[in-house]
Scaffold this motif. Structure first.
Motif, PDB file in Angstrom:
ATOM      1  N   ALA A  25      16.220  -7.788  11.895  1.00 57.59           N
ATOM      2  CA  ALA A  25      17.390  -7.888  10.831  1.00 57.59           C
ATOM      3  C   ALA A  25      17.562  -6.846  10.056  1.00 57.59           C
ATOM      4  N   ALA A  26      18.612  -6.326   9.771  1.00 57.03           N
ATOM      5  CA  ALA A  26      19.120  -5.233   9.314  1.00 57.03           C
ATOM      6  C   ALA A  26      18.817  -5.342   7.524  1.00 57.03           C
ATOM      7  N   LEU A  27      18.531  -4.272   7.171  1.00 56.81           N
ATOM      8  CA  LEU A  27      18.061  -4.147   5.621  1.00 56.81           C
ATOM      9  C   LEU A  27      19.345  -4.115   4.861  1.00 56.81           C
ATOM     10  N   THR A  28      19.841  -5.233   4.240  1.00 53.81           N
ATOM     11  CA  THR A  28      21.090  -5.567   3.301  1.00 53.81           C
ATOM     12  C   THR A  28      20.885  -4.689   2.359  1.00 53.81           C
ATOM     13  N   PRO A  29      21.895  -4.359   1.591  1.00 53.18           N
ATOM     14  CA  PRO A  29      21.966  -3.752   0.220  1.00 53.18           C
ATOM     15  C   PRO A  29      21.130  -4.547  -0.741  1.00 53.18           C
ATOM     16  N   GLU A  30      21.556  -5.878  -0.607  1.00 53.55           N
ATOM     17  CA  GLU A  30      20.816  -6.532  -1.692  1.00 53.55           C
ATOM     18  C   GLU A  30      19.211  -6.818  -1.524  1.00 53.55           C
ATOM     19  N   ARG A  31      18.834  -6.707  -0.365  1.00 50.23           N
ATOM     20  CA  ARG A  31      17.328  -6.705  -0.030  1.00 50.23           C
ATOM     21  C   ARG A  31      16.874  -5.351  -0.322  1.00 50.23           C
ATOM     22  N   GLU A  32      17.441  -4.268  -0.013  1.00 49.97           N
ATOM     23  CA  GLU A  32      16.769  -2.839  -0.503  1.00 49.97           C
ATOM     24  C   GLU A  32      16.958  -2.828  -2.152  1.00 49.97           C
ATOM     25  N   LEU A  33      17.908  -3.434  -2.904  1.00 47.25           N
ATOM     26  CA  LEU A  33      17.925  -3.307  -4.261  1.00 47.25           C
ATOM     27  C   LEU A  33      16.642  -4.058  -4.912  1.00 47.25           C
ATOM     28  N   ALA A  34      16.408  -5.261  -4.187  1.00 47.09           N
ATOM     29  CA  ALA A  34      15.169  -6.187  -4.501  1.00 47.09           C
ATOM     30  C   ALA A  34      13.877  -5.463  -4.454  1.00 47.09           C
ATOM     31  N   LEU A  35      13.708  -4.738  -3.073  1.00 47.45           N
ATOM     32  CA  LEU A  35      12.648  -4.079  -2.853  1.00 47.45           C
ATOM     33  C   LEU A  35      12.333  -2.824  -3.812  1.00 47.45           C
ATOM     34  N   ARG A  36      13.426  -2.120  -4.121  1.00 45.27           N
ATOM     35  CA  ARG A  36      13.412  -1.044  -5.246  1.00 45.27           C
ATOM     36  C   ARG A  36      12.949  -1.530  -6.540  1.00 45.27           C
ATOM     37  N   GLN A  37      13.308  -2.591  -6.847  1.00 46.83           N
ATOM     38  CA  GLN A  37      13.031  -3.121  -8.147  1.00 46.83           C
ATOM     39  C   GLN A  37      11.596  -3.648  -8.323  1.00 46.83           C
ATOM     40  N   ASN A  38      10.986  -4.076  -7.092  1.00 40.93           N
ATOM     41  CA  ASN A  38       9.754  -4.766  -7.126  1.00 40.93           C
ATOM     42  C   ASN A  38       8.777  -3.818  -6.580  1.00 40.93           C
ATOM     43  N   ILE A  39       9.111  -2.738  -6.146  1.00 42.38           N
ATOM     44  CA  ILE A  39       7.985  -1.857  -5.570  1.00 42.38           C
ATOM     45  C   ILE A  39       7.381  -1.148  -6.411  1.00 42.38           C
ATOM     46  N   SER A  40       5.959  -0.900  -6.201  1.00 40.94           N
ATOM     47  CA  SER A  40       5.410   0.253  -7.249  1.00 40.94           C
ATOM     48  C   SER A  40       5.430   1.378  -6.429  1.00 40.94           C
ATOM     49  N   THR A  41       4.388   2.523  -6.811  1.00 39.27           N
ATOM     50  CA  THR A  41       4.680   3.745  -6.380  1.00 39.27           C
ATOM     51  C   THR A  41       3.910   3.704  -4.852  1.00 39.27           C
TER      52      THR A  41
END
Length: 136
Positions: free
Chosen positions: A1-17
């Motif tokens: 499954a492709a990484l959708t813009p929505e999933r990418e945004l959610a990952l960026r908001q919830n991912i630490s360093t």
């Protein structure tokens, strides 16, 4: 499954360093899990079909243990069983599994639900009625 813009945004908001390789390893391990949580039921969007029938609905599992269906269905109650299946009203248990693409599948002999991207669903329903349900 492709990484959708929505999933990418959610990952960026919830991912630490943490390094991406470490995060990927955790995600890949989590994809093996077949025990769904209440939070996941209520957070994901769902595509619902009756087996053997082409009609599609997009139900919403609410945190108050109500399931909102489309097409004039009344509110249904839901819960998680001790065997990790999903109980909807008095219908046969709905067993949980995962696809190779990590989506959630919830099904019994009559119905099939699969988690899907929000882009493939209409906005969530907010209906508040609560009489007993039709036979699924």
């Amino acid at each position: 499954a492709a990484l959708t813009p929505e999933r990418e945004l959610a990952l960026r908001q919830n991912i630490s360093t943490k390094p991406w390789k470490q995060l990927y390893k955790v995600a890949k391990e989590d994809a093996k899990r077949d025990v769904i949580t209440e939070w996941e039921l209520c957070t994901f969007r769902w595509r619902f079909t009756f087996k053997g029938c082409g009609s599609v609905q997009h139900p919403v599992f609410r945190p108050d243990h109500r399931l909102v269906m489309e097409s004039g269905y009344p509110l249904l109650t839901w819960s998680l069983n001790s065997d990790h299946s999903v109980q909807i009203e008095h219908f046969p248990p709905h067993y949980v599994s995962r696809t190779r693409e990590w989506a959630w599948v919830i099904e019994n002999e009559n119905v099939h639900l699969i988690s899907t991207d929000a882009a493939h669903c209409p906005p969530p329903l907010q209906r508040q009625s609560s009489p007993l349900a039709h036979q699924l």
